[in-house]
Design a protein around this motif. Sequence first.
Motif, PDB file in Angstrom:
ATOM      1  N   TRP A  75      -0.545  -1.183  -0.215  1.00 36.72           N
ATOM      2  CA  TRP A  75       0.383  -0.381   0.066  1.00 36.72           C
ATOM      3  C   TRP A  75       1.267  -1.191   1.313  1.00 36.72           C
ATOM      4  CZ3 TRP A  75       0.001   2.854   4.823  1.00 36.72           C
ATOM      5  CH2 TRP A  75       1.057   3.837   4.871  1.00 36.72           C
ATOM      6  N   GLU A  76       2.606  -0.949   0.944  1.00 32.69           N
ATOM      7  CA  GLU A  76       3.490  -1.456   2.256  1.00 32.69           C
ATOM      8  C   GLU A  76       3.046  -1.035   3.538  1.00 32.69           C
ATOM      9  OE1 GLU A  76       6.093  -0.187   3.679  1.00 32.69           O
ATOM     10  OE2 GLU A  76       5.824   2.022   3.053  1.00 32.69           O
ATOM     11  N   GLY A  77       2.600   0.109   3.673  1.00 31.35           N
ATOM     12  CA  GLY A  77       2.680   0.457   4.945  1.00 31.35           C
ATOM     13  C   GLY A  77       1.519  -0.192   5.882  1.00 31.35           C
ATOM     14  N   TRP A  78       0.579  -0.621   5.173  1.00 28.88           N
ATOM     15  CA  TRP A  78      -0.319  -1.437   6.195  1.00 28.88           C
ATOM     16  C   TRP A  78       0.281  -2.378   6.882  1.00 28.88           C
ATOM     17  CZ3 TRP A  78      -4.293   1.683   6.373  1.00 28.88           C
ATOM     18  CH2 TRP A  78      -4.591   2.299   5.086  1.00 28.88           C
TER      19      TRP A  78
ATOM     20  N   GLN B 108      -0.653   8.600  -3.922  1.00 32.59           N
ATOM     21  CA  GLN B 108       0.643   8.478  -4.005  1.00 32.59           C
ATOM     22  C   GLN B 108       1.237   9.454  -3.031  1.00 32.59           C
ATOM     23  OE1 GLN B 108       2.996   7.868  -7.834  1.00 32.59           O
ATOM     24  NE2 GLN B 108       0.953   7.260  -8.691  1.00 32.59           N
ATOM     25  N   LEU B 109       0.844  10.599  -2.992  1.00 34.79           N
ATOM     26  CA  LEU B 109       1.299  11.714  -2.058  1.00 34.79           C
ATOM     27  C   LEU B 109       0.990  11.466  -0.594  1.00 34.79           C
ATOM     28  CD1 LEU B 109       2.366  14.684  -1.527  1.00 34.79           C
ATOM     29  CD2 LEU B 109       0.255  15.530  -1.884  1.00 34.79           C
ATOM     30  N   LEU B 110      -0.311  10.961  -0.293  1.00 36.42           N
ATOM     31  CA  LEU B 110      -0.538  10.586   0.881  1.00 36.42           C
ATOM     32  C   LEU B 110       0.269   9.362   1.454  1.00 36.42           C
ATOM     33  CD1 LEU B 110      -2.504  10.735   3.318  1.00 36.42           C
ATOM     34  CD2 LEU B 110      -3.964   9.365   2.225  1.00 36.42           C
ATOM     35  N   ALA B 111       0.336   8.522   0.621  1.00 37.50           N
ATOM     36  CA  ALA B 111       1.274   7.333   0.881  1.00 37.50           C
ATOM     37  C   ALA B 111       2.732   7.571   1.594  1.00 37.50           C
ATOM     38  CB  ALA B 111       0.942   6.243   0.018  1.00 37.50           C
ATOM     39  N   PHE B 112       3.329   8.445   0.428  1.00 33.91           N
ATOM     40  CA  PHE B 112       4.521   9.028   0.638  1.00 33.91           C
ATOM     41  C   PHE B 112       4.652   9.908   1.999  1.00 33.91           C
ATOM     42  CE2 PHE B 112       7.602  12.655   0.060  1.00 33.91           C
ATOM     43  CZ  PHE B 112       8.755  11.650  -0.135  1.00 33.91           C
ATOM     44  N   MET B 113       3.540  10.516   2.179  1.00 32.23           N
ATOM     45  CA  MET B 113       3.812  11.345   3.638  1.00 32.23           C
ATOM     46  C   MET B 113       3.706  10.179   4.678  1.00 32.23           C
ATOM     47  SD  MET B 113       1.137  14.612   2.887  1.00 32.23           S
ATOM     48  CE  MET B 113       1.263  15.237   4.386  1.00 32.23           C
ATOM     49  N   HIS B 114       3.301   8.979   4.446  1.00 32.84           N
ATOM     50  CA  HIS B 114       3.219   8.031   5.622  1.00 32.84           C
ATOM     51  C   HIS B 114       4.382   6.964   5.562  1.00 32.84           C
ATOM     52  CE1 HIS B 114      -0.583   9.258   7.842  1.00 32.84           C
ATOM     53  NE2 HIS B 114      -0.680  10.026   6.738  1.00 32.84           N
ATOM     54  N   SER B 115       5.023   6.954   4.680  1.00 35.13           N
ATOM     55  CA  SER B 115       6.389   6.251   4.463  1.00 35.13           C
ATOM     56  C   SER B 115       7.132   6.338   5.640  1.00 35.13           C
ATOM     57  CB  SER B 115       6.983   6.645   3.254  1.00 35.13           C
ATOM     58  OG  SER B 115       7.691   7.601   3.248  1.00 35.13           O
ATOM     59  N   ALA B 116       7.822   5.385   5.789  1.00 37.94           N
ATOM     60  CA  ALA B 116       9.060   5.335   6.937  1.00 37.94           C
ATOM     61  C   ALA B 116       9.894   6.479   6.700  1.00 37.94           C
ATOM     62  CB  ALA B 116       9.838   4.025   6.902  1.00 37.94           C
ATOM     63  N   GLU B 117      10.399   6.987   5.555  1.00 33.71           N
ATOM     64  CA  GLU B 117      11.215   8.082   5.362  1.00 33.71           C
ATOM     65  C   GLU B 117      10.751   9.350   5.709  1.00 33.71           C
ATOM     66  OE1 GLU B 117      13.677   9.987   1.327  1.00 33.71           O
ATOM     67  OE2 GLU B 117      12.168   8.358   1.141  1.00 33.71           O
ATOM     68  N   ALA B 118       9.484   9.527   5.296  1.00 37.93           N
ATOM     69  CA  ALA B 118       8.711  10.761   5.709  1.00 37.93           C
ATOM     70  C   ALA B 118       8.557  10.730   7.097  1.00 37.93           C
ATOM     71  CB  ALA B 118       7.443  10.815   4.879  1.00 37.93           C
TER      72      ALA B 118
ATOM     73  N   VAL C 144      11.726  12.017  20.188  1.00 34.03           N
ATOM     74  CA  VAL C 144      11.374  10.481  20.429  1.00 34.03           C
ATOM     75  C   VAL C 144       9.992  10.712  20.655  1.00 34.03           C
ATOM     76  CG1 VAL C 144      11.758   8.754  22.090  1.00 34.03           C
ATOM     77  CG2 VAL C 144      13.726  10.010  21.517  1.00 34.03           C
ATOM     78  N   ARG C 145       9.293  10.218  19.729  1.00 32.56           N
ATOM     79  CA  ARG C 145       7.596  10.192  19.780  1.00 32.56           C
ATOM     80  C   ARG C 145       7.190   8.919  19.163  1.00 32.56           C
ATOM     81  NH1 ARG C 145       5.287  15.268  20.083  1.00 32.56           N
ATOM     82  NH2 ARG C 145       3.465  14.345  19.903  1.00 32.56           N
ATOM     83  N   ILE C 146       6.196   8.337  19.472  1.00 30.63           N
ATOM     84  CA  ILE C 146       5.405   7.171  18.896  1.00 30.63           C
ATOM     85  C   ILE C 146       4.820   7.690  17.703  1.00 30.63           C
ATOM     86  CG2 ILE C 146       3.578   5.464  19.099  1.00 30.63           C
ATOM     87  CD1 ILE C 146       3.964   5.874  22.345  1.00 30.63           C
ATOM     88  N   SER C 147       5.114   6.825  16.543  1.00 30.10           N
ATOM     89  CA  SER C 147       4.537   7.188  15.293  1.00 30.10           C
ATOM     90  C   SER C 147       3.531   5.905  14.977  1.00 30.10           C
ATOM     91  CB  SER C 147       5.566   7.049  14.145  1.00 30.10           C
ATOM     92  OG  SER C 147       6.097   5.840  13.922  1.00 30.10           O
ATOM     93  N   SER C 148       2.973   5.940  13.908  1.00 31.32           N
ATOM     94  CA  SER C 148       1.758   4.779  13.615  1.00 31.32           C
ATOM     95  C   SER C 148       2.566   3.762  13.044  1.00 31.32           C
ATOM     96  CB  SER C 148       0.644   5.376  12.714  1.00 31.32           C
ATOM     97  OG  SER C 148       1.369   5.895  11.397  1.00 31.32           O
ATOM     98  N   ARG C 149       3.911   3.786  12.709  1.00 32.23           N
ATOM     99  CA  ARG C 149       4.761   2.668  12.081  1.00 32.23           C
ATOM    100  C   ARG C 149       5.541   1.842  12.892  1.00 32.23           C
ATOM    101  NH1 ARG C 149       5.059   3.107   6.129  1.00 32.23           N
ATOM    102  NH2 ARG C 149       6.653   1.627   6.277  1.00 32.23           N
ATOM    103  N   ASP C 150       5.394   0.444  13.064  1.00 35.08           N
ATOM    104  CA  ASP C 150       6.369  -0.288  13.437  1.00 35.08           C
ATOM    105  C   ASP C 150       7.775  -0.202  13.390  1.00 35.08           C
ATOM    106  OD1 ASP C 150       4.215  -1.319  15.393  1.00 35.08           O
ATOM    107  OD2 ASP C 150       3.819  -2.997  14.240  1.00 35.08           O
TER     108      ASP C 150
ATOM    109  N   VAL D  15       9.305   2.336  12.201  1.00 38.34           N
ATOM    110  CA  VAL D  15       9.915   3.682  12.589  1.00 38.34           C
ATOM    111  C   VAL D  15       9.987   3.519  14.024  1.00 38.34           C
ATOM    112  CG1 VAL D  15       9.481   6.086  12.829  1.00 38.34           C
ATOM    113  CG2 VAL D  15       9.110   4.760  10.682  1.00 38.34           C
ATOM    114  N   ASN D  16       9.141   3.101  14.554  1.00 40.34           N
ATOM    115  CA  ASN D  16       9.099   3.026  16.359  1.00 40.34           C
ATOM    116  C   ASN D  16      10.351   2.079  16.804  1.00 40.34           C
ATOM    117  OD1 ASN D  16       6.930   4.409  16.501  1.00 40.34           O
ATOM    118  ND2 ASN D  16       5.532   2.882  16.611  1.00 40.34           N
ATOM    119  N   ALA D  17      10.493   0.861  15.919  1.00 35.39           N
ATOM    120  CA  ALA D  17      11.480   0.161  16.449  1.00 35.39           C
ATOM    121  C   ALA D  17      13.044   0.826  16.400  1.00 35.39           C
ATOM    122  CB  ALA D  17      11.420  -1.143  15.666  1.00 35.39           C
TER     123      ALA D  17
END
Length: 450
Positions: free
Chosen positions: A125-128, A349-359, A368-374, A376-378
Motif C-alpha cells: 500500500w502506498e500509504g505506508w 481496499q475500503l480501509l485503504a481508501f479511508m486512509h488515502s490522502a484524498e479521504a 487544521v488538524r494533524i493527520s497520520s499522513r505526511d 496531507v500534513n504538509a
Amino acid sequence: MRPVLLGAALLLALAACGTGQPSSPGSVTLTIAANAISGGKNAESADWIRSWVIPQFEQRHQNVKVLFQPSGVDDEQYKQKVALDLKAKRGADVIDVDGIWVGEFAQAGYIRPLAEVGGPSVDGWEGWSQIPQAVQGLGIFDGKRYALPQGTDGRVLFYNKELFRKAGLPEAWQPVSWQEILDAGTKLKAAGVPVPIQINAGSAMGEATTMQGALPLLAGAGAEVYSGGKWAGASTAMKDVLGFYRQVYAEGLGDPKLQQEAKGRDKSFARFAEGKIAILAESDYFWRSVVEPKAGVAPMAARDAVVGYAKIPAKRPGAGIRGQDFVSMSGGAVRVLNPASKSPALAWQLLAFMHSAEATKAQLAGQVRISSRDDVNAEVLTADPMLKFVAEEVLPITAYRPPLAVYPQVSAALQEATAAVVSGGTPEQAATGYQTKLERLVGGAANIAG
C-alpha cells in the motif's frame, strides 16, 4: 488478558450486520462500524463516512454496497460491543477502535495482522510511505501491523514568552536536558512567577498525569512502561522520573495543591492563560482547543505571539528511548479489519481508501488538524506553525501506551507514585510502592523488568 465482555443476553441485542454478505447477485455488501453518530458523538466522523466515504467508494466499485453501523455510546460500552461481535465472528468489516485496544484484541484472537486478513496487497500500500514509522506504531503489536492509525497528537512543552523575558530567559527556548528545565524554573521563580513549572501529577489528573508527565519522562530516561514483554518496575529510570517530580515540587517550582484538586488540570489551563504558569507539559490539544484565541476553553488573544513550544528533552542528550535526544507520547484511534469478513481483500481496499490522502483531506473538512499522513500534513498545516512543528519534529520521535488490558491499572499505579512524591515522599519510597502494586497487577516479579 481478554476484555470483559457483556452478558450473553446482550448478544442478540447487539447482533451486527453480516460481514461481506451479498446483497444481490454479483454484488457485495461491506460494513463500517464506528463509535460515531450524526447529530451526536463524533458526528463529524459519522457524517464523513455517510456523505463522503460511502458514495465515493461505491462510485469506484460499482458492485459494492457499503453500509454504516453507527454508535454513540460510552467508549467502554462500544469496546465491549466490538469485542462481542469479533468473538462471535460477526460485525462490521472495517471497525474503528481506540489504539490502546489493539494488543488486547490481538491477544484475545479477535483481530489478526492486516496482511493476514487483507492479503498481499496490504504490504504494498502506498500509504505506508506517508505514515512515519513512529506513527504506525499506534497500530502495531508484537511487531506486526494490526491497524491503520487515524489522526494522532504529540506532547510538548508550552511556555509563556513574556514570563521568559521577565526572567531573562530566551524566547526561542529548547531545553536539551531535564536540568535545563529545572534551571529555567529556578529563574522564573526568582522573577516572581507564581508557578514556574506545571507537570501533571497525582490521581486527580488521571491519565493526563501518565501521558503528559510520567510516560514522556520515562521515555526520556531511556525506558518504556512496557517493552519486550515486561513492565517497567522500580528501575533506575523510574526512580529518575520520580526524582524529577520531587525536584519540581519539593523546590517550589510547581504547585502541589493543584495536583490534588479534582479540577486541577482545568485550573492549570486557566492559570497558564492568565500568565501565572510559565511552563506546561501538554499535547497539541492545548494549542488548538484550550488557548485557541477565539473558541478555546481558556482563550489567549495573543496566543501566537506569547505562547512558545519546545520538544521534551531526554534526561540528557542521547539518554532517551532509541538513543533519542528528545521524546514525546501520542495517542489516537485506529481502524482494523474483521478477520471474519467474507470479502477480506475488498474490505482492505475500503480501509485503504479511508486512509488515502484524498479521504483524509475530506475528513478534515478544512480543519487544521494533524493527520497520520505526511503528505496531507504538509498541505494542510502550512498555516499553523505549531501543528506543523508537531507533525514534522515530534511525531517521528514519539511513542505510545502499551495496548494491553491491564494498562489502565498500571497507569493508575503510576499516578499514585507521582502523588506520593508530590505529597513529600521520597522517589525510592514511591518506586517501591509502585513495584508492589505492579507485581499484583501483572502476575508477579517475573513479568517486571528491574
